[in-house]
Design an enzyme around this catalytic site. Structure first.
Site, mmCIF file in Angstrom:
data_model
loop_
_atom_site.group_PDB
_atom_site.id
_atom_site.type_symbol
_atom_site.label_atom_id
_atom_site.label_comp_id
_atom_site.label_asym_id
_atom_site.label_seq_id
_atom_site.Cartn_x
_atom_site.Cartn_y
_atom_site.Cartn_z
ATOM 1 N N CYS A 139 0.840 -1.208 0.000
ATOM 2 C CA CYS A 139 0.000 0.000 0.000
ATOM 3 C C CYS A 139 0.873 1.256 0.000
ATOM 4 C CB CYS A 139 -0.939 0.002 1.205
ATOM 5 S SG CYS A 139 -2.014 1.458 1.275
ATOM 6 N N CYS A 142 -0.497 4.097 2.153
ATOM 7 C CA CYS A 142 -0.286 3.896 3.593
ATOM 8 C C CYS A 142 1.156 4.194 3.994
ATOM 9 C CB CYS A 142 -0.608 2.455 3.974
ATOM 10 S SG CYS A 142 -2.188 1.832 3.403
ATOM 11 N N ASP A 143 2.114 3.748 3.180
ATOM 12 C CA ASP A 143 3.503 3.684 3.635
ATOM 13 C C ASP A 143 4.487 4.539 2.852
ATOM 14 O OD1 ASP A 143 2.678 1.781 5.505
ATOM 15 O OD2 ASP A 143 2.966 0.145 4.101
#
Length: 317
Positions: A139, A142-143
């Site tokens: 992701c 997300c990261d």
């Protein structure tokens, strides 16, 4: 088979990620005494996420498992019950609905909230699994922030891979897309964007054989194999993103609930209602677009409110 309770539940929740736990919180506060059956991966994908810095309310970030623990405790505080069981069979033919778990326990409920999530497809390497959350991610949204000024590898050739790579160029110094073919499968407009971005490079006709690094050091590189010759080479990088798609966890509902072509549960927008009255869906199991903890939690809230209103409307039945 053991019958857990002669009295049907008001709300039964399948899955215990952000969607399921938020649904439980709202249902519990509505005095519906929800029961959560956690499933085979309690907490969902957040349990394999290290730092979560984009969930509102945590200014310094929070570890994924810790966030799940807090959400579970909050739901339990208001009366939600949580059990570590996985549903293996469902019966939607009549109300109350019935489910059976891997412990051969049967439950009946007036409503069901399905929040079984989705699973990011992986290549299947042991090193990939070992370093998930330690430099390996599925992701970028997300990261990506954690990889500022790093050189990254993205695996895949479809729109998902190109979207991930383009997003990562906001942070990385270079993003190399590894693809087993000599041309992309992504849509034309996505290809044009990738080819026009000077931070994106391509490793054509290549497959990743191993991810190099440790949990202490993070990802240090990958071993690439030429599809035609089999020749291997070490390719240095500081992060590894798998972008070959997601698989919604909906096998249990095949032939029972409507899905799209990929398998995501269809809901009647703007609600979380499925094609069966009294059955609702929340989180990644019905969301092929956003796949974020906060959006999953939002649909969990919606599902609980939908279930509460549905119960009120059908209380005389």
């Amino acid at each position: 088979m053991n019958e857990n309770n002669d009295t049907p539940r008001k709300v039964l929740i399948l899955g215990s990620g952000p969607a399921g736990l938020t649904a439980a919180l709202y249902a519990a506060r509505a005095d519906l005494s929800p029961l959560i059956l956690e499933g085979s991966q309690p907490g969902g994908q957040l349990t394999i996420t290290t730092d979560v810095e984009n969930y509102p309310g945590f200014t310094d970030g929070i570890m994924g498992p810790e966030l799940i623990d807090k959400m579970r405790l909050q739901a339990q505080r208001f009366g939600a019950e949580v059990r570590f069981e996985t549903v293996v069979e469902v019966d939607f033919s009549s109300r109350p609905f019935k489910v059976r778990t891997d412990r051969d326990v049967a439950y009946a409920s007036e409503t069901l909230i399905i929040s079984t999530g989705a699973t990011a497809k992986q290549i299947g390497l042991e090193s990939e699994q070992h370093l998930m959350g330690y430099g390996v991610s599925a992701c970028a949204t997300c990261d990506g922030f954690f990889f500022r000024d790093k050189e990254l590898v993205v695996v895949g050739g479809g729109d998902t891979a190109i979207e991930e790579a383009l997003f990562l160029t906001k942070f990385a110094t270079k993003v190399t897309i590894v693809h087993r073919r000599d041309e992309l499968r992504a849509s034309k407009i996505m290809q044009e964007r990738a080819f026009a971005n000077d931070k994106i490079e391509f490793a054509w006709n290549s497959e990743v054989r191993e991810v190099l690094g440790t949990r202490e050091s993070g990802v240090e590189g990958v071993i690439l194999s030429d599809v035609a010759s089999g020749e291997e080479r070490t390719f240095p990088c500081n992060g590894f993103f798998v972008a070959i798609g997601h698989r919604p966890n909906t096998e249990l509902f095949d032939g029972k609930l409507e899905t799209d072509d990929v398998g995501y549960l269809r809901v009647k927008h703007p609600s979380t209602k499925t094609n069966i009255e009294g059955v609702f869906a929340a989180g990644d199991v019905m969301d092929p677009v956003y796949r974020q903890a906060v959006t999953a939690a939002g649909t969990g809230c919606q599902a609980a409110i939908d279930a509460e209103r549905w119960l009120e409307a059908h209380q005389e039945e």
